[in-house]
Design a protein around this motif. Structure first.
Motif, PDB file in Angstrom:
ATOM      1  N   HIS A 357       0.823  -1.200   0.000  1.00  0.00           N
ATOM      2  CA  HIS A 357       0.000   0.000   0.000  1.00  0.00           C
ATOM      3  C   HIS A 357       0.854   1.245   0.000  1.00  0.00           C
ATOM      4  CE1 HIS A 357      -3.318  -2.648   0.842  1.00  0.00           C
ATOM      5  NE2 HIS A 357      -4.130  -1.647   0.601  1.00  0.00           N
ATOM      6  N   GLN A 358       0.251   2.261  -0.524  1.00  0.00           N
ATOM      7  CA  GLN A 358       0.923   3.540  -0.539  1.00  0.00           C
ATOM      8  C   GLN A 358       0.329   4.422   0.557  1.00  0.00           C
ATOM      9  OE1 GLN A 358       0.034   5.971  -3.881  1.00  0.00           O
ATOM     10  NE2 GLN A 358       2.166   6.560  -4.141  1.00  0.00           N
ATOM     11  N   ARG A 359      -0.947   4.288   0.717  1.00  0.00           N
ATOM     12  CA  ARG A 359      -1.656   5.125   1.666  1.00  0.00           C
ATOM     13  C   ARG A 359      -2.714   4.260   2.344  1.00  0.00           C
ATOM     14  NH1 ARG A 359      -4.886  10.149   0.671  1.00  0.00           N
ATOM     15  NH2 ARG A 359      -5.466   9.174  -1.278  1.00  0.00           N
ATOM     16  N   ILE A 360      -2.784   4.334   3.660  1.00  0.00           N
ATOM     17  CA  ILE A 360      -3.771   3.518   4.362  1.00  0.00           C
ATOM     18  C   ILE A 360      -4.549   4.407   5.320  1.00  0.00           C
ATOM     19  CG2 ILE A 360      -4.145   1.484   5.779  1.00  0.00           C
ATOM     20  CD1 ILE A 360      -1.225   0.734   5.051  1.00  0.00           C
ATOM     21  N   ASP A 361      -5.816   4.207   5.332  1.00  0.00           N
ATOM     22  CA  ASP A 361      -6.647   4.944   6.261  1.00  0.00           C
ATOM     23  C   ASP A 361      -6.470   4.372   7.660  1.00  0.00           C
ATOM     24  OD1 ASP A 361      -9.070   6.922   6.279  1.00  0.00           O
ATOM     25  OD2 ASP A 361      -9.555   5.272   7.640  1.00  0.00           O
ATOM     26  N   VAL A 364      -9.403   2.181   9.016  1.00  0.00           N
ATOM     27  CA  VAL A 364      -9.426   0.825   8.468  1.00  0.00           C
ATOM     28  C   VAL A 364      -8.322  -0.018   9.094  1.00  0.00           C
ATOM     29  CG1 VAL A 364      -9.226  -0.518   6.351  1.00  0.00           C
ATOM     30  CG2 VAL A 364     -10.322   1.712   6.301  1.00  0.00           C
ATOM     31  N   THR A 399      -4.416   9.317   7.649  1.00  0.00           N
ATOM     32  CA  THR A 399      -3.863   8.206   6.870  1.00  0.00           C
ATOM     33  C   THR A 399      -2.397   8.002   7.199  1.00  0.00           C
ATOM     34  OG1 THR A 399      -3.394   9.751   5.089  1.00  0.00           O
ATOM     35  CG2 THR A 399      -5.387   8.413   4.878  1.00  0.00           C
TER      36      THR A 399
ATOM     37  N   MET B 746       1.991  -7.633  -6.746  1.00  0.00           N
ATOM     38  CA  MET B 746       2.848  -6.607  -6.151  1.00  0.00           C
ATOM     39  C   MET B 746       3.927  -7.245  -5.288  1.00  0.00           C
ATOM     40  SD  MET B 746       0.064  -3.900  -4.897  1.00  0.00           S
ATOM     41  CE  MET B 746      -0.927  -2.933  -6.001  1.00  0.00           C
ATOM     42  N   ALA B 753       3.683  -1.374  -8.419  1.00  0.00           N
ATOM     43  CA  ALA B 753       2.558  -0.517  -8.072  1.00  0.00           C
ATOM     44  C   ALA B 753       2.243  -0.719  -6.610  1.00  0.00           C
ATOM     45  CB  ALA B 753       1.344  -0.879  -8.913  1.00  0.00           C
ATOM     46  N   SER B 754       1.375   0.092  -6.072  1.00  0.00           N
ATOM     47  CA  SER B 754       0.896  -0.157  -4.726  1.00  0.00           C
ATOM     48  C   SER B 754      -0.526   0.389  -4.581  1.00  0.00           C
ATOM     49  CB  SER B 754       1.835   0.483  -3.699  1.00  0.00           C
ATOM     50  OG  SER B 754       2.038   1.837  -4.025  1.00  0.00           O
ATOM     51  N   TRP B 755      -1.163  -0.078  -3.542  1.00  0.00           N
ATOM     52  CA  TRP B 755      -2.550   0.323  -3.336  1.00  0.00           C
ATOM     53  C   TRP B 755      -2.600   1.677  -2.671  1.00  0.00           C
ATOM     54  CZ3 TRP B 755      -6.325  -2.212  -5.511  1.00  0.00           C
ATOM     55  CH2 TRP B 755      -6.173  -3.577  -5.813  1.00  0.00           C
ATOM     56  N   ASP B 756      -3.605   2.426  -3.091  1.00  0.00           N
ATOM     57  CA  ASP B 756      -3.915   3.627  -2.341  1.00  0.00           C
ATOM     58  C   ASP B 756      -5.228   3.335  -1.646  1.00  0.00           C
ATOM     59  OD1 ASP B 756      -3.235   6.361  -1.663  1.00  0.00           O
ATOM     60  OD2 ASP B 756      -5.134   6.807  -2.660  1.00  0.00           O
ATOM     61  N   GLN B 757      -5.122   3.038  -0.372  1.00  0.00           N
ATOM     62  CA  GLN B 757      -6.273   2.456   0.288  1.00  0.00           C
ATOM     63  C   GLN B 757      -7.500   3.373   0.348  1.00  0.00           C
ATOM     64  OE1 GLN B 757      -7.316   2.631   3.880  1.00  0.00           O
ATOM     65  NE2 GLN B 757      -8.908   1.121   3.413  1.00  0.00           N
ATOM     66  N   PRO B 758      -7.341   4.662   0.742  1.00  0.00           N
ATOM     67  CA  PRO B 758      -8.552   5.483   0.871  1.00  0.00           C
ATOM     68  C   PRO B 758      -9.331   5.632  -0.444  1.00  0.00           C
ATOM     69  CG  PRO B 758      -6.698   6.545   1.933  1.00  0.00           C
ATOM     70  CD  PRO B 758      -6.148   5.390   1.181  1.00  0.00           C
ATOM     71  N   VAL B 763      -1.877   2.470  -7.660  1.00  0.00           N
ATOM     72  CA  VAL B 763      -1.032   3.547  -8.154  1.00  0.00           C
ATOM     73  C   VAL B 763       0.215   2.909  -8.744  1.00  0.00           C
ATOM     74  CG1 VAL B 763       0.210   5.625  -7.562  1.00  0.00           C
ATOM     75  CG2 VAL B 763      -1.863   5.021  -6.326  1.00  0.00           C
ATOM     76  N   HIS B 765       3.965   2.813 -10.165  1.00  0.00           N
ATOM     77  CA  HIS B 765       5.199   3.561 -10.001  1.00  0.00           C
ATOM     78  C   HIS B 765       5.895   3.663 -11.332  1.00  0.00           C
ATOM     79  CE1 HIS B 765       4.542   3.273  -5.800  1.00  0.00           C
ATOM     80  NE2 HIS B 765       4.586   1.960  -5.807  1.00  0.00           N
TER      81      HIS B 765
END
Lengths: 441, 895
Positions: A357-361, A364, A399, B746, B753-758, B763, B765
């Protein structure tokens, strides 16, 4: 003992690989946990005891089971018989025992086994018969439940014994005694000794060897989950090819313990990958929440599934005789391993989660970790502080933002080529050495 | 004598094969006349000497030559002696060929001995030698050399003969004295003795019609005999006579069977009946000459019935023992039924049952599978199974488990390929068949003479089948694992695996295969076992596909398809090879190995499964590695086919399996899973599958997954980010699945790539390397290859490893069936296990109770556990690939 649905009790699968005496602690545990009706366990105990010489104990259980004061006739008879046999064995072993009790005499023994035997024979008239008697006596002591006595005699027997077969048996006996006396350090030593012999000895058939390994692994469970360093040891032992093969072929249920060890032990991460492969392969033959948890995290990347499994794991650990060891802390008892397990499992999930993940809430994340928001934040901050995690918290949007870990292209290129010069250099020196060697010749 | 002379002469020019008839006619005329004369004479006995088959004739010729030699010796004529010696050697060849004997006949040996003695005498007698004419002495010397050379070949026999010249004569049959001996001259006696010495063997005979009338007479005599006069002796004598006729020229094989069958009816004791029945069966086996044809079905059925009768006798009279190792006493069979003590009768039930099975198999091979006849023939199988079951039961009761295991294997081999449905059908059929048979039996029994020894049908004529085929297999194979020899066990194991695979128990089947170590040594086994192994691998591949394990399925099948020889490897047809002409001999051998049609594994289905598996693995692989310099190929075969199809300018609508898969591949490469699936769905072969819908569902799911992966590989560079929702919609998969699939990619670093959770997005790279960068990477890659090869060269020089490479290559080059397996690869991974230990026992004290699994598999679990390491590598193939790719990106320090 039939298996109830939820508790994933492995006793029926583990017990056949243990010594009779080693099963008692498990039964005690089960009795305490009340997984089975008391009566059933007591009956089972009597059954176990019938084949040992612990007749008094059997009588006690009989009494509490049937609420009577009289022991059955056969038990009384058996008691008499046991006592008689003990007497005779004691007599047979007496010369050697007295010799061994005499510290001056013992000092005459040397490291050389042949010399010792010779010496005993000449000066004390102790021949192979007496030594054999010592073994029988020790075994009998063990059967009677006198483990410390048995352990001592067996130790001495081993120094005198010339028969490899017998010496292995004595080792097993010693191991069992130490386990039952809970001398984990000594037991671990014994375990390694047995392992060495199993690995180096030639067996009549490979099957025998496998069987021996499986015994060893089962017996080891007592030690590994009680010894301080046991969790590393268990991984080191089980992950070895030979032992892993044995597990896969005959005792897949041991995977549970290995999986648990992997989760609670951070030091053996590199081997985890290998273990995951094994799990994938064996998933059709053995299922267990703990193993499935690993599969969820590392094979399917199903984090919700992992979450659910974690809850099941809790249950399993508490009810497992090896894992669910309790520590009484004042009024209430805790299972230390459980907490440790949960903490680490959480970390496992989070770690993997972060990697992709790049961004995590945060909300969550907190949910995924079974924590509330504040706890989760604290936890993450801690991770970042201890630089286990390369991330930042964005409080405004709530986040966590991972730092990109993409290696730079130049760096990669440098890495690629870095080793080359070293290798070439080594090659050249090798070549030179070789040619010089030839020239010298 | 002149008569014989003519014969001897005429023979030297005939190169007669057994089938050759023309010139035999003239010989036989003489022969017949000669025989007829004889048979007219012997009125005292009621037999006729049956005409002599080719073999006898050859013997006669030989005898004449020998006689001539004797004459030559008397007059010391070395020239003619030498001539005759050459002739007798030529004749010997013929005799040996006809009788198919390994040993030259006694007559010949006798002659050699005689010659040798005479030669020595002549040489010793120097004076006489001097007196000889030059040509004669020259011949003598020549003879000496020839004889020396020749006798060396037969040294053993000669010595034996010299030691005990009379031994051979002792075995002469009883019928000798009441036969037409008195008017036969000496040489005929010799020949007869030689004949009976030999195991009577099958010969072809074409001239039985002429003798029919005589046969009839004989038959009549047999029949007209007053039942009251029949004694054991009489029957025995009769039996011997008929047996003596067996295999001789002019003996009609059918008549022989009839006569013997009649004899069984009038046999006096059960043992005698048994003995005769054995001969009946042997005679029935002889009915069909040669190896290629099969036994007439009617005869086969009778043969089975006879076997059942034998069993009836054996079960009823438990004191009778069948054995083929001991030579029974002469009058063993005269012992009455209530004789206490064992009665030994010569015979080998296992050999018989195996022969019956082989004949059944052969008949199925040669009957056209699309005819009614074939189906009819298949219906006979329960009959065989009943027989095999009874024999096995009998052996088990007698405690002969080795034999029982052999019979059990035959049973296993006739059911292992049957899925549960077919098994059910066979069970039902078995019940039906029985009733019909009983009716038939009743008819047959009402013959003219009812037998003396009436044997009630003790043995059940109906095979009993457990509920499921699996149960039956388990029962049989565990018996075999306990008692069988190596080959039996191996075959049973393969059948076991096959059956497990058929039942969709992939895990069990794979474990059995790995633990039995069969892959390691299959190339040392006989071809029929190798074929069985190939069939098992094919079935295992199908099984893996059915349960959705594509990688495993592909690894099972890929080697089978690596050459263009699937048909040949599975023995389901002959494939023509362009480069390699087969000799007729090879072709015949191959034809003999073919599987009967009902045992075939559907080749179209197999091909479809293989290609679809290859497609599912290869398409994303190609997409992922399209830019890399070093391509990794999963299926060479598939790549080749794809290239061919891409080369075509226009693509016609798909016709065969291959076209379909190629069309699907084209669609899949574009990420068009819908079309891909539809094309595959239209394949005909799916109807072969039992749970077709669920399998198609699985295929669809896999296609979607791979389409998603391919799409991501191909187009990821065009996107900055992709939403989860959109992907899920695009490929008609649940979001959870997309998440799982993408996450896996991944982690394996297949996708940067990686997840953008919100926002629930992927995404991407920026990892696309510039031209310069990728060239730089290629350069470093090449450098490391160079360094590696330097190291290897160095190692080879200094005598390090390097050797294992070549040995590996050799492994991969195994010929024929051994190559058709995942074996080649798997076995490389095996470590040597099991230190062959000398001493070592179970732990005696501190009683642990080992919980041991089923015996043989248990044993093999022990033996074969090391191979699990191999399977570890195999099963994890995908993961490992991911990691190696990872390494190639940032290959750090190499130690």
């Amino acid at each position: 003992m039939e298996e109830t649905k939820e508790n994933y009790d492995l006793t029926p699968r583990v017990a056949p690989n243990l010594d009779r005496h080693l099963v008692f602690p498990i039964l005690e545990f089960l009795q305490e946990r009340q997984l089975y009706p008391d009566e059933q366990i007591l009956k089972f105990k009597i059954e176990l005891l019938n084949k040992t010489n612990m007749v008094d104990y059997a009588m006690d259980i009989h009494k509490s089971l049937y609420h009577t004061e009289d022991a059955p006739q056969d038990m009384v008879e058996r008691r008499a018989e046991v006592v008689a046999r003990l007497k005779s064995l004691e007599e047979a072993a007496a010369p050697l025992v007295t010799f061994l009790l005499n510290p001056n005499a013992v000092q005459e023994l040397r490291a050389d086994k042949q010399y010792n035997l010779q010496m005993l024979k000449e000066r004390y008239q102790i021949g192979p018969d007496q030594i054999e008697a010592l073994y029988q006596y020790a075994k009998f002591q063990f059967e009677c439940g006198n483990y410390s006595g048995a352990a001592d005699y067996l130790y001495q027997y081993r120094t005198l014994c010339s028969n490899l077969e017998r010496s292995l048996s004595a080792l097993w006996g010693k191991l069992a005694s130490e386990i039952l006396m809970q001398n984990w350090d000594i037991a671990l030593e014994e375990l390694n000794r047995v392992k060495e012999i199993i690995d180096s000895k030639s067996f009549a058939s490979p099957l025998n060897q496998v069987q021996n390994r499986i015994w060893l692994m089962h017996w080891g469970l007592y030690i590994f989950f009680n010894h301080d360093n046991g969790r590393t040891q268990i991984i080191d032992l089980f992950i070895q090819d030979k032992y892993m093969n044995a597990i896969q072929t005959s005792a897949p249920h041991l995977l549970r313990y290995l999986a648990t060890a992997f989760i609670v032990n951070k030091r053996r991460r590199p081997q985890l990958k290998e273990f995951i492969k094994v799990i994938q392969q064996e998933h059709y033959s053995y299922k267990d929440p703990i193993v499935e948890f690993l599969a969820c995290v590392f094979v399917n990347y199903d984090f919700d599934g992992a979450q659910k499994k974690m809850k099941e794991c809790e249950e399993v650990i508490v009810n497992d005789p090896f894992l669910g060891k309790r520590v009484d802390d004042g009024n209430f008892s805790t299972v230390p391993l459980k907490d440790e397990f949960l903490e680490n499992a959480r970390l496992f999930i989070f770690e993997t989660y972060c990697r992709i993940h790049q961004r995590i809430d945060m909300g969550v994340l907190a949910e995924k970790l079974n924590l509330n928001y504040e706890e989760a934040e604290r936890w993450i901050v801690n991770l970042i502080r201890t630089s286990k995690l390369d991330a930042k918290i964005d409080s405004e949007s709530g986040t966590v933002i991972m730092e990109p870990t993409q290696p730079n292209v130049h760096e990669q290129l440098v890495n690629h080529t870095k080793a080359l010069s070293g290798r070439t250099y080594k090659l050249v020196t090798q070549l030179l050495e070789h040619s010089q060697g030839q020239a010298a010749r | 004598m002149s008569r014989f002379f003519a014969q001897g002469g005429s023979d030297s020019e005939d190169e007669s094969d057994i089938e050759e008839e023309i010139q035999e006619v003239q010989n036989n005329d003489i022969n017949n006349r000669y025989l007829q004369d004889n048979s007219d004479d012997d009125d005292d006995t009621d037999t006729k000497r049956v005409i002599k088959p080719t073999k006898d004739k050859r013997f006669e010729e030989m005898t004449h030559t020998v006689e001539q030699m004797k004459n030559a010796m008397k007059i010391n004529d070395w020239v003619s002696l030498q001539e005759n010696f050459d002739k007798v050697n030529k004749q010997l060849e013929k005799v040996m060929r006809i009788t198919e004997a390994v040993k030259p006949p006694t007559l010949y040996i006798k002659t050699l001995v005689m010659l040798e003695d005479f030669l020595n005498e002549a040489l010793a007698n120097k004076e006489a030698k001097k007196k000889m004419s030059p040509s004669n002495s020259k011949a003598l010397n020549a003879m000496r050399q020839k004889l020396k050379k020749n006798n060396k070949l037969h040294e053993e026999e000669i010595n034996k003969y010299r030691e005990a010249p009379e031994v051979e004569e002792e075995n002469e049959p009883e019928d000798e004295d009441d036969d037409d001996e008195e008017d036969e001259d000496e040489e005929d006696d010799d020949s007869k003795e030689a004949v009976t010495d030999e195991e009577v063997d099958e010969t072809t005979d074409t001239r039985w019609e002429t003798m029919l009338n005589k046969k009839d007479k004989q038959m009549e005599k047999l029949l007209s005999k007053d039942p009251k006069e029949i004694t054991w002796d009489w029957v025995n004598q009769k039996f011997k006579e008929i047996m003596a006729a067996r295999g001789r020229k002019g003996t009609a094989r059918f008549d022989l069977v009839d006569q013997l069958t009649h004899l069984t009816k009038i046999a006096k004791t059960p043992a005698q009946k048994l003995e005769i029945l054995f001969s009946v069966i042997s005679a029935q086996f002889d009915v069909n000459p040669g190896l290629s044809g099969h036994m007439p079905i009617k005869v086969w059925k009778k043969c089975v019935l006879n076997m059942l009768t034998i069993l009836d006798i054996l079960v009823k009279y438990t004191n009778i023992v069948v054995d083929d190792t001991i030579e029974p006493e002469e009058n063993e069979t005269s012992k009455p039924a209530d004789y206490d003590g064992t009665i030994r009768v010569w015979g080998n039930l296992v050999a018989f049952i195996e022969r019956i099975d082989t004949e059944f198999f052969k008949s199925l091979q040669s009957i056209d599978p699309h005819t009614r006849e074939y189906v009819e023939r298949l219906r006979d199988e329960p009959m065989f199974l009943a027989l095999a079951q009874n024999i096995q039961d009998y052996f088990e009761r007698m405690g002969d488990f080795k034999a029982a295991a052999k019979v059990a294997l035959r049973r296993v081999e006739s059911i292992y390929y049957k899925p549960q449905e077919v098994y059910e059908a066979m069970r039902k059929l078995a019940e039906l068949v029985e009733e019909e048979e009983e009716a038939e039996d009743a008819e047959e029994e009402s013959g003219p003479i009812s037998s003396f020894i009436v044997v009630p049908e003790v043995v059940p004529r109906k095979p009993t089948f457990p509920e499921s085929g699996r149960a039956m297999m388990d029962l049989l194979v565990s018996l075999i694992y306990r008692n069988g020899d190596e080959r039996t066990k191996a075959r049973a194991m393969l059948c076991d695996i096959y059956h497990h695979a058929l039942m969709d128990n992939f895990g069990t089947a794979r474990d059995l295969l790995l633990m039995s170590h069969l892959q390691d040594n299959i190339q040392h086994m006989d071809i029929s076992t190798q074929i069985l192994f190939n069939r098992t691998m094919a079935q295992l591949g199908l099984c893996a596909f059915r349960v959705g394990m594509i990688t495993e399925s592909h690894s099972c099948l890929s080697e089978l398809y690596s050459g263009q020889r699937v048909r040949e490897l599975l023995a389901q047809g002959v494939s023509q090879s362009r480069y390699h002409e087969k000799t007729p001999e090879q072709e015949r051998m191959e034809r003999r190995r073919q599987m009967p049609y009902h045992m075939h594994i559907n080749l179209e289905l197999l091909e479809a499964v293989h290609l679809i598996g290859a497609m599912l693995l290869e398409v994303p692989n190609m997409a992922a590695n399209s830019l890399e310099a070093r391509r990794r190929v999963i299926s060479k075969n598939f790549r080749r086919l794809l290239e061919i199809s891409e080369r075509q300018a226009f693509n016609a609508p798909p016709e065969n399996v291959r076209d379909h898969v190629m069309a699907a591949t084209r669609a899949l490469t574009k990420g068009d899973f819908q079309t891909a699936f539809e094309v595959l769905n239209s394949l005909e072969v799916w109807r072969m599958l039992k749970n077709r819908d669920s399998i198609l569902e699985m295929v669809k799911a896999r296609i979607k997954e791979e389409a998603l992966r391919t799409y991501l590989f191909t187009y990821s560079s065009s996107y900055e980010s992709l939403s989860l929702e959109q992907l899920a919609k695009m490929f008609d998969v649940t979001e959870a699945q997309v998440h799982s699939i993408v996450s896996k990619m991944m982690i394996n670093e297949e996708l940067h790539a990686s997840w953008d959770q919100p926002t629930r997005c992927i995404v991407f790279h920026e990892v696309q390397h510039s031209r310069l960068q990728s060239l730089a990477f290629q350069l470093t890659e090449k450098l490391s290859v160079l360094a590696e090869s330097n190291e290897r060269a160095m190692e080879a020089r200094t005598g390090g490893g390097g050797l294992d490479l070549s040995s590996r290559r050799r492994d991969n080059n195994q010929d024929y069936a051994g190559a058709a397996s995942g074996g080649g690869r798997w076995q490389d991974n095996n470590m040597s296990s099991g230190y062959g230990g000398r001493q070592g026992n179970n732990r005696s004290g501190y009683g642990g109770r080992p919980g041991q699994p089923r015996d043989w598999s248990g044993q093999n679990r022990g033996g074969g556990y090391a191979s699990r390491a191999g399977s570890g590598n195999r099963g994890g193939g995908m993961q490992m690939d991911g990691s190696t790719r990872m390494v190639s990106l940032n290959r750090g320090v190499r130690t």
